[in-house]
Design an enzyme around this catalytic site. Sequence first.
Site, PDB file in Angstrom:
ATOM      1  N   GLN A 184       0.815  -1.208   0.000  1.00 21.18           N
ATOM      2  CA  GLN A 184       0.000   0.000   0.000  1.00 21.18           C
ATOM      3  C   GLN A 184       0.856   1.269   0.000  1.00 21.18           C
ATOM      4  O   GLN A 184       0.339   2.377   0.004  1.00 21.18           O
ATOM      5  CB  GLN A 184      -0.935  -0.009   1.222  1.00 21.18           C
ATOM      6  N   HIS A 247      -0.923  -0.194   5.722  1.00 22.30           N
ATOM      7  CA  HIS A 247      -1.339   0.815   6.709  1.00 22.30           C
ATOM      8  C   HIS A 247      -0.335   1.948   6.894  1.00 22.30           C
ATOM      9  O   HIS A 247       0.161   2.181   7.988  1.00 22.30           O
ATOM     10  CB  HIS A 247      -1.660   0.151   8.057  1.00 22.30           C
ATOM     11  N   GLU A 340     -14.491   3.160  10.752  1.00 21.08           N
ATOM     12  CA  GLU A 340     -15.039   4.189  11.648  1.00 21.08           C
ATOM     13  C   GLU A 340     -15.026   5.589  11.054  1.00 21.08           C
ATOM     14  O   GLU A 340     -14.161   5.921  10.257  1.00 21.08           O
ATOM     15  CB  GLU A 340     -14.198   4.235  12.945  1.00 21.08           C
ATOM     16  N   TYR A 350      -8.599   6.336  20.499  1.00 14.54           N
ATOM     17  CA  TYR A 350      -9.702   5.807  19.687  1.00 14.54           C
ATOM     18  C   TYR A 350      -9.834   4.290  19.744  1.00 14.54           C
ATOM     19  O   TYR A 350     -10.623   3.704  19.016  1.00 14.54           O
ATOM     20  CB  TYR A 350      -9.612   6.391  18.261  1.00 14.54           C
ATOM     21  N   TYR A 361     -10.004 -11.029   9.884  1.00 16.25           N
ATOM     22  CA  TYR A 361     -10.342 -11.404   8.512  1.00 16.25           C
ATOM     23  C   TYR A 361     -10.752 -12.871   8.393  1.00 16.25           C
ATOM     24  O   TYR A 361     -11.535 -13.235   7.544  1.00 16.25           O
ATOM     25  CB  TYR A 361      -9.165 -11.127   7.571  1.00 16.25           C
TER      26      TYR A 361
HETATM   27  C1  HEC Z   1      -7.705  -7.637   4.063  1.00 15.11           C
HETATM   28  C2  HEC Z   1      -7.612  -7.804   2.662  1.00 15.11           C
HETATM   29  C3  HEC Z   1      -7.329  -9.219   2.127  1.00 15.11           C
HETATM   30  C4  HEC Z   1      -8.084 -10.335   2.275  1.00 15.11           C
HETATM   31  C5  HEC Z   1      -9.345 -10.511   3.089  1.00 15.11           C
HETATM   32  C6  HEC Z   1      -7.445 -11.350   1.452  1.00 15.11           C
HETATM   33  N1  HEC Z   1      -6.334 -10.837   0.869  1.00 15.11           N
HETATM   34 FE1  HEC Z   1      -5.095 -11.791  -0.442  1.00 15.11          FE
HETATM   35  N2  HEC Z   1      -3.896 -10.180  -0.481  1.00 15.11           N
HETATM   36  C7  HEC Z   1      -4.166  -8.973   0.103  1.00 15.11           C
HETATM   37  C8  HEC Z   1      -3.164  -8.022  -0.255  1.00 15.11           C
HETATM   38  C9  HEC Z   1      -3.102  -6.565   0.201  1.00 15.11           C
HETATM   39  C10 HEC Z   1      -2.260  -8.691  -1.087  1.00 15.11           C
HETATM   40  C11 HEC Z   1      -1.028  -8.079  -1.739  1.00 15.11           C
HETATM   41  C12 HEC Z   1      -1.431  -7.235  -2.900  1.00 15.11           C
HETATM   42  C13 HEC Z   1      -1.844  -8.067  -4.055  1.00 15.11           C
HETATM   43  O1  HEC Z   1      -1.105  -8.993  -4.380  1.00 15.11           O
HETATM   44  O2  HEC Z   1      -2.912  -7.828  -4.623  1.00 15.11           O
HETATM   45  C14 HEC Z   1      -2.758 -10.052  -1.234  1.00 15.11           C
HETATM   46  C15 HEC Z   1      -2.152 -11.030  -2.012  1.00 15.11           C
HETATM   47  C16 HEC Z   1      -2.709 -12.259  -2.274  1.00 15.11           C
HETATM   48  C17 HEC Z   1      -2.120 -13.256  -3.141  1.00 15.11           C
HETATM   49  C18 HEC Z   1      -0.848 -13.117  -3.934  1.00 15.11           C
HETATM   50  C19 HEC Z   1       0.420 -13.453  -3.247  1.00 15.11           C
HETATM   51  C20 HEC Z   1       1.580 -13.365  -4.200  1.00 15.11           C
HETATM   52  O3  HEC Z   1       2.413 -14.268  -4.192  1.00 15.11           O
HETATM   53  O4  HEC Z   1       1.681 -12.396  -4.967  1.00 15.11           O
HETATM   54  C21 HEC Z   1      -2.977 -14.313  -3.169  1.00 15.11           C
HETATM   55  C22 HEC Z   1      -2.802 -15.616  -3.916  1.00 15.11           C
HETATM   56  C23 HEC Z   1      -4.090 -13.987  -2.318  1.00 15.11           C
HETATM   57  N3  HEC Z   1      -3.891 -12.737  -1.790  1.00 15.11           N
HETATM   58  C24 HEC Z   1      -5.201 -14.770  -2.150  1.00 15.11           C
HETATM   59  C25 HEC Z   1      -6.219 -14.486  -1.248  1.00 15.11           C
HETATM   60  C26 HEC Z   1      -7.316 -15.375  -0.989  1.00 15.11           C
HETATM   61  C27 HEC Z   1      -7.576 -16.667  -1.733  1.00 15.11           C
HETATM   62  C28 HEC Z   1      -8.039 -14.799   0.014  1.00 15.11           C
HETATM   63  C29 HEC Z   1      -9.229 -15.356   0.738  1.00 15.11           C
HETATM   64  C30 HEC Z   1      -8.955 -16.493   1.586  1.00 15.11           C
HETATM   65  C31 HEC Z   1      -7.439 -13.524   0.329  1.00 15.11           C
HETATM   66  N4  HEC Z   1      -6.331 -13.376  -0.447  1.00 15.11           N
HETATM   67  C32 HEC Z   1      -7.917 -12.627   1.279  1.00 15.11           C
HETATM   68  C33 HEC Z   1      -5.235  -8.665   0.906  1.00 15.11           C
HETATM   69  C34 HEC Z   1      -6.225  -9.537   1.261  1.00 15.11           C
END
Ligand code: HEC
Length: 468
Positions: A184, A247, A340, A350, A361
């Site tokens: 981010q 963050h 919030e 806060y 999550y």
């Molecule tokens: C709170 C937000 C959030 C949630 C909920 C979340 N992710 Fe992510 N995830 C991220 C972020 C931020 C990244 C890093 C940025 C990106 O690769 O898009 C990431 C990256 C990934 C990656 C790529 C890792 C790499 O090697 O590049 C995968 C695969 C992934 N998430 C799968 C999932 C799956 C499947 C779920 C559900 C179980 C999930 N994510 C839930 C935020 C989240």
Amino acid sequence: MYNKKKYLLVFTATILLLISYSFVKTNQVETSPRNARALYLQYCASCHGENLDRFAARKWVYGNSVKDVSSTLKNGRPAIGMPEFGKAMTDDEIQALAVYTIEKVAQVPAVVPSTFDVKHIIHSLDLTFRLEEVASGKLKIPWGMAFLPNGDMLVTEKAGQLYQVSKGVMTAIEGVPNVVVRGQGGLLEVAVHPQFKKNNFIYLAYAEGENANALNTSIGRGELRNGKITNFKRIMQAMPATSSGVHFGCRIVFDKNGYLFFSIGERGKKENAQDLTNHCGKIHRIKDDGSIPADNPFVNTPNAIKSIWSYGHRNPQGLYYDKKTDVIWENEHGPKGGDELNIIKKGANYGWPVISFGINYDGTVLTPDTAKVGMEAPKHYWIPSIGPSSLTKVTSSRYPGWEGDFLSGSLSFEYLERSIMKNNRVISSEKLLHKIGRVRNVVQAPDGYIYVAVENPGKVYKIVPVTK
Ligand code: HEC
């Protein structure tokens, strides 16, 4: 004859049973991706998009074999902000979800076209308007927006560029500091000094560090003249530097006395927010040159960071100073639920992560408490999370019907949230521009118009009221 009939009946029934059994069986094989889909919707869609569209143009950081992705899901990848789900799913479920994710991501187009028709006249509850595109082209994630006294717009691109938009023409500004683009982090906020006409000062907030594994948010000030920044100096550097990619905050506002307020997120370590010896999870107040005002609330607290104005924040990305009432409003990302809207008071706590309306999550309990003596309750909270990126108040007479209401950009649901206000309370809300894309910023400019920045492809729109 009777026996023969009975035999036939049993025979047919057995065949039917066998057929339906095999149907169920083949169906079961087919439902396993559907199970993965249900898991995806429950745990992943809020961050990665319902149709995995936020994996667009994917470069895998940790590999895309089933083993790699399973490990990503099970243990999380804190450096890039990916939470862990090892407690929420069985190993088999994780593996099925990994297979599903890899298959689907391969099918996502590089740029997912928005289903929102920007040419439409839009009827909101209390106002009819249309959108006018004022910037696009080189933008992918337009993060910060600010306005010069001559009406030109400054807009940051998270990847590290700053643009000046003058009568529809967008020019790159020279002299932008090197920033680290990770998770981010990147080039975030831009702000214009209230006395810009006299001093030409602009401020930038950006991710910075010795290397990509030791990062935090910095704020710097420079002089902007003729498309060029000179004398750029860092005036504040948040500590500690960390490998976390999440963050960073960071919005900047000035109050009527010229003090500069900015927000920093807790950098993915929730304990930071209650600890006054670091910058993270706080709103800060400094003078326009970075020095500390003598009446800051923690200047006499041993070991406390002297710029802290309020604490117990998670990731505040919306900050608004209300000139008329001399009050600072803020919105911040909760975890799963619990985003919030707050009124920021001097020295106040806060509550993150001691009190929260959100959960982890993976669905587990984060804290049983939503209120505690000595901790501020939000003015409003959002369940489910809208993912608030920004905050502005409609004070301009251009938008009768919206006056006095707050607008927050929603990253998760890709719209603009209008919080309808009465006596400092949210009495109702309205979703505007639904599915326009992740709304990264919303600002009411000095010209009284509201400008909205949307991600991927990056665009800035002006909201233009339509009179009958
Ligand atoms: C709170 C937000 C959030 C949630 C909920 C979340 N992710 Fe992510 N995830 C991220 C972020 C931020 C990244 C890093 C940025 C990106 O690769 O898009 C990431 C990256 C990934 C990656 C790529 C890792 C790499 O090697 O590049 C995968 C695969 C992934 N998430 C799968 C999932 C799956 C499947 C779920 C559900 C179980 C999930 N994510 C839930 C935020 C989240």
